[in-house]
Design an enzyme around this catalytic site. Structure first.
Site, PDB file in Angstrom:
ATOM      1  N   GLU A 167     -40.049 -19.755  68.189  1.00 53.39           N
ATOM      2  CA  GLU A 167     -41.444 -19.541  67.855  1.00 53.39           C
ATOM      3  C   GLU A 167     -41.987 -20.526  66.815  1.00 53.39           C
ATOM      4  O   GLU A 167     -42.226 -20.174  65.651  1.00 53.39           O
ATOM      5  CB  GLU A 167     -41.658 -18.096  67.377  1.00 53.39           C
ATOM      6  CG  GLU A 167     -41.341 -17.073  68.449  1.00 53.39           C
ATOM      7  CD  GLU A 167     -41.710 -15.652  68.074  1.00 53.39           C
ATOM      8  OE1 GLU A 167     -41.740 -14.787  68.984  1.00 53.39           O
ATOM      9  OE2 GLU A 167     -41.973 -15.389  66.884  1.00 53.39           O
ATOM     10  N   GLU A 351     -38.506 -12.938  74.733  1.00 53.72           N
ATOM     11  CA  GLU A 351     -38.702 -11.750  73.898  1.00 53.72           C
ATOM     12  C   GLU A 351     -39.865 -10.951  74.466  1.00 53.72           C
ATOM     13  O   GLU A 351     -40.903 -11.504  74.804  1.00 53.72           O
ATOM     14  CB  GLU A 351     -39.040 -12.092  72.433  1.00 53.72           C
ATOM     15  CG  GLU A 351     -37.885 -12.577  71.602  1.00 53.72           C
ATOM     16  CD  GLU A 351     -38.296 -12.827  70.152  1.00 53.72           C
ATOM     17  OE1 GLU A 351     -39.297 -12.209  69.687  1.00 53.72           O
ATOM     18  OE2 GLU A 351     -37.652 -13.637  69.486  1.00 53.72           O
TER      19      GLU A 351
END
Length: 437
Positions: A167, A351
Protein backbone atom coordinates in the site's frame (compact mmCIF):
# COMPACT_ATOMS: atom_id res chain seq x y z
CA UNK A 1 -21.70 -18.38 3.77
CA UNK A 2 -22.94 -18.32 0.19
CA UNK A 3 -19.66 -18.88 -1.65
CA UNK A 4 -18.02 -22.22 -2.36
CA UNK A 5 -14.51 -22.98 -3.54
CA UNK A 6 -15.95 -24.96 -6.47
CA UNK A 7 -17.47 -21.74 -7.88
CA UNK A 8 -14.00 -20.36 -8.59
CA UNK A 9 -11.57 -21.43 -11.33
CA UNK A 10 -9.30 -24.40 -10.76
CA UNK A 11 -6.07 -23.24 -9.15
CA UNK A 12 -7.65 -20.10 -7.67
CA UNK A 13 -5.76 -19.29 -4.46
CA UNK A 14 -7.49 -18.49 -1.20
CA UNK A 15 -5.21 -16.82 1.31
CA UNK A 16 -5.24 -14.82 4.54
CA UNK A 17 -2.93 -11.93 5.33
CA UNK A 18 -1.09 -10.49 8.31
CA UNK A 19 1.79 -8.06 8.74
CA UNK A 20 4.92 -8.24 10.85
CA UNK A 21 4.56 -5.31 13.25
CA UNK A 22 0.86 -5.96 13.74
CA UNK A 23 1.25 -9.52 15.06
CA UNK A 24 4.85 -10.59 15.77
CA UNK A 25 5.75 -8.68 18.91
CA UNK A 26 8.49 -6.24 18.03
CA UNK A 27 10.04 -6.42 21.49
CA UNK A 28 11.27 -9.96 20.81
CA UNK A 29 14.18 -11.45 18.91
CA UNK A 30 16.61 -8.55 18.73
CA UNK A 31 14.48 -6.33 16.50
CA UNK A 32 15.53 -2.69 16.24
CA UNK A 33 13.28 0.28 16.91
CA UNK A 34 10.94 1.47 14.17
CA UNK A 35 9.23 4.77 13.52
CA UNK A 36 6.02 3.12 14.71
CA UNK A 37 7.57 2.69 18.15
CA UNK A 38 8.30 6.41 18.40
CA UNK A 39 5.02 7.43 16.75
CA UNK A 40 3.06 5.34 19.27
CA UNK A 41 5.07 6.82 22.15
CA UNK A 42 3.91 10.32 21.20
CA UNK A 43 0.65 11.33 22.95
CA UNK A 44 -2.40 11.56 20.72
CA UNK A 45 -1.10 9.44 17.84
CA UNK A 46 -2.41 5.98 18.82
CA UNK A 47 -5.44 4.97 20.87
CA UNK A 48 -4.29 4.56 24.50
CA UNK A 49 -0.70 4.91 23.22
CA UNK A 50 -0.78 1.19 22.38
CA UNK A 51 2.18 -0.28 20.51
CA UNK A 52 3.45 -3.44 18.90
CA UNK A 53 6.01 -4.65 21.42
CA UNK A 54 4.01 -7.79 22.20
CA UNK A 55 1.09 -7.61 19.75
CA UNK A 56 -0.16 -11.21 19.21
CA UNK A 57 3.24 -12.73 20.11
CA UNK A 58 3.27 -14.45 16.74
CA UNK A 59 7.05 -14.54 17.13
CA UNK A 60 6.65 -17.36 19.66
CA UNK A 61 3.24 -18.68 18.56
CA UNK A 62 3.60 -18.87 14.77
CA UNK A 63 3.26 -22.67 14.72
CA UNK A 64 -0.17 -22.41 16.37
CA UNK A 65 -1.22 -19.61 14.04
CA UNK A 66 -0.14 -21.48 10.93
CA UNK A 67 -1.98 -24.57 12.16
CA UNK A 68 -5.10 -22.42 12.25
CA UNK A 69 -4.39 -21.12 8.73
CA UNK A 70 -3.99 -24.68 7.46
CA UNK A 71 -7.15 -25.87 9.22
CA UNK A 72 -9.07 -23.00 7.65
CA UNK A 73 -8.40 -24.67 4.29
CA UNK A 74 -6.24 -21.89 2.86
CA UNK A 75 -3.93 -22.41 -0.10
CA UNK A 76 -1.53 -19.61 0.82
CA UNK A 77 -0.53 -17.22 3.58
CA UNK A 78 0.44 -13.60 2.98
CA UNK A 79 2.97 -12.28 5.51
CA UNK A 80 5.46 -9.45 5.72
CA UNK A 81 9.04 -9.17 6.89
CA UNK A 82 10.28 -6.54 9.32
CA UNK A 83 13.24 -4.52 8.06
CA UNK A 84 14.23 -3.59 11.63
CA UNK A 85 14.03 -7.21 12.78
CA UNK A 86 16.48 -8.26 10.08
CA UNK A 87 18.68 -5.14 10.10
CA UNK A 88 18.13 -3.29 13.41
CA UNK A 89 19.76 -0.07 12.17
CA UNK A 90 18.33 -0.39 8.67
CA UNK A 91 21.83 -0.72 7.21
CA UNK A 92 24.98 -2.68 7.97
CA UNK A 93 24.72 -5.28 10.71
CA UNK A 94 22.30 -8.17 10.24
CA UNK A 95 20.43 -9.73 13.17
CA UNK A 96 20.83 -13.53 12.86
CA UNK A 97 17.77 -14.11 15.07
CA UNK A 98 15.64 -12.14 12.64
CA UNK A 99 16.78 -14.11 9.61
CA UNK A 100 16.35 -17.37 11.53
CA UNK A 101 12.79 -16.43 12.45
CA UNK A 102 11.73 -15.87 8.85
CA UNK A 103 13.56 -19.02 7.83
CA UNK A 104 11.54 -21.03 10.34
CA UNK A 105 8.34 -19.22 9.43
CA UNK A 106 8.61 -20.00 5.70
CA UNK A 107 9.52 -23.62 6.36
CA UNK A 108 6.52 -23.93 8.69
CA UNK A 109 4.21 -22.64 5.96
CA UNK A 110 5.57 -25.13 3.46
CA UNK A 111 5.23 -27.99 5.96
CA UNK A 112 1.52 -27.15 6.20
CA UNK A 113 0.97 -26.89 2.47
CA UNK A 114 0.64 -23.08 2.52
CA UNK A 115 2.23 -21.11 -0.29
CA UNK A 116 4.32 -18.28 1.25
CA UNK A 117 3.27 -14.92 -0.18
CA UNK A 118 5.86 -12.43 1.05
CA UNK A 119 5.72 -8.66 1.38
CA UNK A 120 9.04 -7.00 2.13
CA UNK A 121 7.74 -3.83 3.77
CA UNK A 122 4.51 -3.20 5.66
CA UNK A 123 5.24 0.24 7.14
CA UNK A 124 7.78 -0.45 9.94
CA UNK A 125 10.78 1.70 8.92
CA UNK A 126 13.88 1.33 11.13
CA UNK A 127 14.13 4.40 13.32
CA UNK A 128 17.77 4.97 12.36
CA UNK A 129 16.62 5.52 8.77
CA UNK A 130 13.75 7.71 9.90
CA UNK A 131 16.41 9.88 11.57
CA UNK A 132 17.93 10.35 8.11
CA UNK A 133 14.66 11.53 6.60
CA UNK A 134 13.05 8.18 5.96
CA UNK A 135 11.13 8.00 2.70
CA UNK A 136 12.07 11.61 1.93
CA UNK A 137 15.71 10.58 1.52
CA UNK A 138 16.71 9.71 -2.07
CA UNK A 139 19.12 7.09 -0.73
CA UNK A 140 16.34 5.09 0.88
CA UNK A 141 15.58 3.02 -2.26
CA UNK A 142 19.21 1.83 -2.24
CA UNK A 143 19.05 0.92 1.44
CA UNK A 144 15.81 -0.92 0.76
CA UNK A 145 17.52 -2.82 -2.06
CA UNK A 146 20.23 -3.90 0.38
CA UNK A 147 17.59 -5.15 2.82
CA UNK A 148 15.88 -6.98 -0.02
CA UNK A 149 19.08 -8.78 -0.89
CA UNK A 150 19.65 -9.83 2.72
CA UNK A 151 16.18 -11.16 3.48
CA UNK A 152 15.43 -12.70 0.10
CA UNK A 153 18.94 -14.10 -0.09
CA UNK A 154 17.80 -16.19 2.87
CA UNK A 155 14.16 -17.09 2.07
CA UNK A 156 13.68 -16.11 -1.58
CA UNK A 157 14.26 -19.64 -2.83
CA UNK A 158 11.12 -20.84 -1.01
CA UNK A 159 8.54 -18.07 -1.27
CA UNK A 160 5.72 -18.49 -3.78
CA UNK A 161 5.51 -14.77 -4.53
CA UNK A 162 6.83 -11.45 -3.30
CA UNK A 163 5.78 -7.80 -3.46
CA UNK A 164 8.18 -5.12 -2.23
CA UNK A 165 5.85 -2.61 -0.53
CA UNK A 166 2.33 -2.88 0.85
CA UNK A 167 0.00 0.00 0.00
CA UNK A 168 2.28 2.81 -1.17
CA UNK A 169 -0.57 5.32 -0.66
CA UNK A 170 -0.39 4.67 3.08
CA UNK A 171 3.40 4.92 3.10
CA UNK A 172 3.29 8.20 1.17
CA UNK A 173 0.06 10.19 1.50
CA UNK A 174 -1.53 8.92 4.74
CA UNK A 175 1.77 9.18 6.62
CA UNK A 176 3.31 12.34 5.16
CA UNK A 177 0.34 14.49 4.05
CA UNK A 178 -2.44 13.53 6.47
CA UNK A 179 -0.13 12.59 9.35
CA UNK A 180 -2.28 9.66 10.52
CA UNK A 181 0.52 7.08 10.34
CA UNK A 182 4.20 7.17 11.20
CA UNK A 183 6.13 9.43 10.75
CA UNK A 184 3.07 11.63 11.27
CA UNK A 185 3.99 14.50 8.94
CA UNK A 186 1.68 17.02 7.27
CA UNK A 187 3.93 18.41 4.56
CA UNK A 188 3.33 18.46 0.81
CA UNK A 189 7.03 18.38 -0.09
CA UNK A 190 7.67 15.41 2.18
CA UNK A 191 4.66 13.70 0.58
CA UNK A 192 5.84 14.28 -2.99
CA UNK A 193 9.28 12.89 -2.15
CA UNK A 194 7.93 9.91 -0.22
CA UNK A 195 5.39 8.89 -2.86
CA UNK A 196 8.01 8.97 -5.60
CA UNK A 197 10.74 7.26 -3.57
CA UNK A 198 8.36 4.45 -2.61
CA UNK A 199 8.00 3.61 -6.30
CA UNK A 200 11.75 3.90 -6.93
CA UNK A 201 12.33 1.52 -4.00
CA UNK A 202 9.81 -0.89 -5.49
CA UNK A 203 11.73 -0.93 -8.77
CA UNK A 204 15.09 -1.41 -7.05
CA UNK A 205 13.76 -4.30 -4.98
CA UNK A 206 12.26 -6.05 -8.01
CA UNK A 207 15.60 -5.75 -9.82
CA UNK A 208 17.44 -7.23 -6.83
CA UNK A 209 15.03 -10.15 -6.60
CA UNK A 210 15.32 -10.81 -10.34
CA UNK A 211 19.08 -10.90 -9.81
CA UNK A 212 18.57 -13.56 -7.15
CA UNK A 213 16.65 -15.66 -9.68
CA UNK A 214 13.26 -15.06 -8.08
CA UNK A 215 10.03 -15.20 -10.07
CA UNK A 216 6.39 -14.31 -9.44
CA UNK A 217 7.12 -10.75 -8.30
CA UNK A 218 4.36 -8.16 -8.03
CA UNK A 219 3.10 -4.94 -6.51
CA UNK A 220 0.31 -4.38 -3.98
CA UNK A 221 -1.70 -1.14 -4.11
CA UNK A 222 -4.76 -0.09 -2.14
CA UNK A 223 -7.87 1.37 -3.75
CA UNK A 224 -10.86 3.42 -2.63
CA UNK A 225 -13.82 4.26 -4.82
CA UNK A 226 -14.30 8.04 -4.95
CA UNK A 227 -18.02 8.91 -5.15
CA UNK A 228 -18.92 12.56 -5.88
CA UNK A 229 -21.32 13.95 -3.29
CA UNK A 230 -23.68 15.17 -6.03
CA UNK A 231 -23.93 15.67 -9.80
CA UNK A 232 -22.13 19.01 -9.88
CA UNK A 233 -18.99 19.58 -11.90
CA UNK A 234 -17.22 20.75 -8.75
CA UNK A 235 -18.00 17.47 -6.97
CA UNK A 236 -16.84 15.45 -9.98
CA UNK A 237 -13.58 17.39 -10.03
CA UNK A 238 -13.05 16.85 -6.29
CA UNK A 239 -13.69 13.11 -6.57
CA UNK A 240 -11.41 12.94 -9.60
CA UNK A 241 -8.56 14.49 -7.64
CA UNK A 242 -9.11 12.01 -4.78
CA UNK A 243 -9.01 9.21 -7.32
CA UNK A 244 -5.80 10.67 -8.77
CA UNK A 245 -3.74 10.68 -5.59
CA UNK A 246 -5.27 7.53 -4.13
CA UNK A 247 -5.64 5.21 -7.13
CA UNK A 248 -4.00 6.59 -10.27
CA UNK A 249 -0.72 8.04 -9.00
CA UNK A 250 0.93 4.71 -8.25
CA UNK A 251 -0.62 2.81 -11.16
CA UNK A 252 0.52 5.59 -13.47
CA UNK A 253 4.07 5.28 -12.26
CA UNK A 254 4.12 1.49 -12.41
CA UNK A 255 2.43 0.98 -15.77
CA UNK A 256 2.45 4.25 -17.74
CA UNK A 257 5.62 6.02 -16.66
CA UNK A 258 3.76 9.17 -15.67
CA UNK A 259 1.75 10.75 -12.86
CA UNK A 260 -1.77 12.24 -13.16
CA UNK A 261 -1.76 15.81 -14.46
CA UNK A 262 -4.12 17.06 -11.74
CA UNK A 263 -1.63 15.80 -9.14
CA UNK A 264 1.35 17.48 -10.72
CA UNK A 265 -0.33 20.88 -10.60
CA UNK A 266 0.46 20.85 -6.88
CA UNK A 267 3.30 18.31 -6.71
CA UNK A 268 5.61 19.52 -9.50
CA UNK A 269 7.41 22.23 -7.46
CA UNK A 270 8.07 19.74 -4.68
CA UNK A 271 9.24 16.64 -6.56
CA UNK A 272 12.75 15.22 -6.03
CA UNK A 273 15.44 16.40 -8.41
CA UNK A 274 15.55 14.29 -11.57
CA UNK A 275 12.33 12.44 -10.78
CA UNK A 276 11.38 12.25 -14.46
CA UNK A 277 14.39 10.02 -15.11
CA UNK A 278 13.27 7.29 -12.68
CA UNK A 279 10.35 5.80 -14.60
CA UNK A 280 12.38 3.14 -16.40
CA UNK A 281 13.35 1.82 -12.97
CA UNK A 282 9.85 2.20 -11.54
CA UNK A 283 8.43 0.31 -14.53
CA UNK A 284 10.67 -2.71 -14.04
CA UNK A 285 8.33 -5.50 -15.24
CA UNK A 286 6.27 -7.35 -12.66
CA UNK A 287 4.33 -10.60 -12.91
CA UNK A 288 1.09 -9.66 -11.14
CA UNK A 289 -0.73 -6.87 -9.34
CA UNK A 290 -2.43 -7.12 -5.96
CA UNK A 291 -5.44 -5.00 -5.06
CA UNK A 292 -6.34 -4.17 -1.45
CA UNK A 293 -9.93 -2.94 -1.22
CA UNK A 294 -12.24 -2.09 1.68
CA UNK A 295 -14.55 0.86 1.04
CA UNK A 296 -15.64 3.92 -0.89
CA UNK A 297 -15.48 7.59 0.13
CA UNK A 298 -18.05 10.28 -0.68
CA UNK A 299 -16.14 13.40 -1.73
CA UNK A 300 -17.31 17.02 -1.75
CA UNK A 301 -15.52 20.22 -2.80
CA UNK A 302 -14.37 22.45 0.06
CA UNK A 303 -12.75 25.78 0.65
CA UNK A 304 -9.10 26.04 1.55
CA UNK A 305 -5.74 24.95 0.23
CA UNK A 306 -5.21 22.16 -2.30
CA UNK A 307 -6.63 19.52 -2.53
CA UNK A 308 -9.68 21.55 -1.40
CA UNK A 309 -12.12 18.72 -0.83
CA UNK A 310 -13.61 16.81 2.10
CA UNK A 311 -14.99 13.40 2.92
CA UNK A 312 -18.74 13.34 3.60
CA UNK A 313 -20.49 10.60 5.57
CA UNK A 314 -22.34 8.34 3.17
CA UNK A 315 -25.67 6.51 3.62
CA UNK A 316 -24.46 2.89 3.38
CA UNK A 317 -23.94 0.44 6.22
CA UNK A 318 -20.55 0.86 7.87
CA UNK A 319 -17.90 -1.30 9.49
CA UNK A 320 -16.35 -0.74 12.92
CA UNK A 321 -13.87 1.55 11.15
CA UNK A 322 -16.74 3.76 9.98
CA UNK A 323 -16.09 2.64 6.39
CA UNK A 324 -19.04 2.25 4.03
CA UNK A 325 -19.65 -1.26 2.73
CA UNK A 326 -19.55 -1.00 -1.07
CA UNK A 327 -18.64 -4.30 -2.77
CA UNK A 328 -19.40 -2.81 -6.18
CA UNK A 329 -16.16 -0.90 -5.80
CA UNK A 330 -14.13 -4.12 -5.82
CA UNK A 331 -15.70 -5.19 -9.10
CA UNK A 332 -15.08 -1.72 -10.52
CA UNK A 333 -11.38 -1.72 -9.68
CA UNK A 334 -10.72 -5.26 -10.89
CA UNK A 335 -12.25 -4.49 -14.28
CA UNK A 336 -10.83 -0.94 -14.49
CA UNK A 337 -7.27 -1.93 -13.57
CA UNK A 338 -7.34 -4.80 -16.05
CA UNK A 339 -8.67 -2.65 -18.87
CA UNK A 340 -6.59 0.48 -18.32
CA UNK A 341 -3.30 -0.61 -16.75
CA UNK A 342 -2.42 -4.29 -16.42
CA UNK A 343 -4.04 -5.53 -19.67
CA UNK A 344 -3.97 -9.27 -19.00
CA UNK A 345 -1.47 -9.43 -16.11
CA UNK A 346 -2.71 -11.76 -13.36
CA UNK A 347 -4.55 -9.95 -10.56
CA UNK A 348 -5.01 -10.89 -6.92
CA UNK A 349 -7.24 -9.44 -4.23
CA UNK A 350 -4.47 -9.19 -1.65
CA UNK A 351 -6.59 -7.74 1.18
CA UNK A 352 -10.32 -7.55 1.82
CA UNK A 353 -12.23 -7.74 5.08
CA UNK A 354 -14.08 -5.79 7.74
CA UNK A 355 -13.51 -4.64 11.29
CA UNK A 356 -16.32 -5.58 13.65
CA UNK A 357 -16.80 -5.18 17.39
CA UNK A 358 -16.54 -8.92 17.93
CA UNK A 359 -17.47 -10.62 21.16
CA UNK A 360 -16.73 -14.26 21.90
CA UNK A 361 -19.71 -16.48 21.21
CA UNK A 362 -21.30 -13.97 18.86
CA UNK A 363 -22.21 -15.09 15.37
CA UNK A 364 -20.35 -12.51 13.31
CA UNK A 365 -22.91 -12.49 10.54
CA UNK A 366 -21.91 -8.97 9.46
CA UNK A 367 -18.44 -10.14 8.53
CA UNK A 368 -19.77 -13.17 6.69
CA UNK A 369 -22.16 -10.98 4.69
CA UNK A 370 -19.37 -8.51 3.88
CA UNK A 371 -17.08 -11.27 2.62
CA UNK A 372 -19.82 -13.02 0.65
CA UNK A 373 -20.75 -9.78 -1.10
CA UNK A 374 -17.15 -9.01 -2.02
CA UNK A 375 -16.52 -12.57 -3.19
CA UNK A 376 -19.62 -12.19 -5.39
CA UNK A 377 -18.00 -9.07 -6.86
CA UNK A 378 -14.82 -11.06 -7.49
CA UNK A 379 -16.79 -13.85 -9.21
CA UNK A 380 -18.55 -11.28 -11.37
CA UNK A 381 -15.22 -9.87 -12.50
CA UNK A 382 -13.95 -13.37 -13.36
CA UNK A 383 -17.11 -13.97 -15.40
CA UNK A 384 -16.17 -10.87 -17.41
CA UNK A 385 -12.74 -12.37 -18.18
CA UNK A 386 -10.77 -10.38 -15.64
CA UNK A 387 -7.71 -12.59 -14.90
CA UNK A 388 -8.24 -12.76 -11.14
CA UNK A 389 -6.21 -15.64 -9.68
CA UNK A 390 -6.63 -15.31 -5.92
CA UNK A 391 -8.45 -13.72 -3.00
CA UNK A 392 -7.00 -12.86 0.42
CA UNK A 393 -8.89 -12.36 3.68
CA UNK A 394 -7.72 -9.55 5.95
CA UNK A 395 -6.90 -10.63 8.51
CA UNK A 396 -6.11 -14.05 9.90
CA UNK A 397 -5.88 -12.66 13.46
CA UNK A 398 -7.20 -9.71 15.39
CA UNK A 399 -4.10 -7.54 15.67
CA UNK A 400 -2.52 -4.13 16.25
CA UNK A 401 -4.53 -1.87 13.98
CA UNK A 402 -1.97 0.93 13.81
CA UNK A 403 -3.32 4.29 15.07
CA UNK A 404 -6.46 2.49 16.31
CA UNK A 405 -4.49 0.26 18.67
CA UNK A 406 -6.11 -3.04 19.55
CA UNK A 407 -9.79 -2.03 19.50
CA UNK A 408 -10.58 -2.59 15.79
CA UNK A 409 -10.96 -6.30 15.07
CA UNK A 410 -10.48 -7.50 11.48
CA UNK A 411 -9.52 -11.09 12.32
CA UNK A 412 -11.14 -14.37 11.43
CA UNK A 413 -9.62 -15.50 14.72
CA UNK A 414 -10.35 -13.66 17.97
CA UNK A 415 -7.31 -12.78 20.06
CA UNK A 416 -7.64 -12.02 23.77
CA UNK A 417 -4.93 -9.38 24.10
CA UNK A 418 -4.54 -10.09 27.83
CA UNK A 419 -4.08 -13.87 27.62
CA UNK A 420 -3.28 -14.07 23.88
CA UNK A 421 -5.70 -16.98 23.53
CA UNK A 422 -6.80 -17.61 19.96
CA UNK A 423 -10.46 -18.48 19.34
CA UNK A 424 -11.76 -18.98 15.78
CA UNK A 425 -14.85 -16.87 15.06
CA UNK A 426 -18.04 -18.04 13.40
CA UNK A 427 -16.76 -16.58 10.13
CA UNK A 428 -13.64 -18.77 10.38
CA UNK A 429 -15.76 -21.91 10.64
CA UNK A 430 -18.08 -20.78 7.85
CA UNK A 431 -15.14 -20.08 5.54
CA UNK A 432 -13.57 -23.45 6.35
CA UNK A 433 -16.81 -25.13 5.31
CA UNK A 434 -17.09 -23.06 2.13
CA UNK A 435 -13.50 -23.83 1.13
CA UNK A 436 -14.18 -27.56 1.49
CA UNK A 437 -17.05 -27.46 -1.00
Amino acid sequence: MRFKRSEFPEGFLFSAATSSYQIEGHGFGGAGKTHWDTFAATPGNVVRAEHGQRACDHYHRFEEDLDLARDLGLDAYRFSTSWARVMPEGRGNVNPEGLDFYDRLVDAMLERGLKPQATLYHWELPVALADLGGWRNPDLPNWFADFTEVIMGRIGDRVFSCAPINEPWCVGWLSHFMGHHAPGLRDIRATAHAMHHVLVAHGRAVQVMRGLGMKNLGAVCNFEYAQPVDNSAAAAEAAGLYDAYYNRFFLGGLFQGSYPEEMMVAFAPHMPQGWEDDFDLIQTPIDWLGLNYYTRKVIAPADGAWPAHAEVEGPLNKTQMGWEIYPEGLHHFLAWVHENYTKGLPLYVTENGMANADLLGREDTERMAYLDDHLDAAKSAIAQDVPLEGYTFWSLLDNYEWAFGYEKRFGLIHVDFDTLKRTPKASYHAIAKALSQ
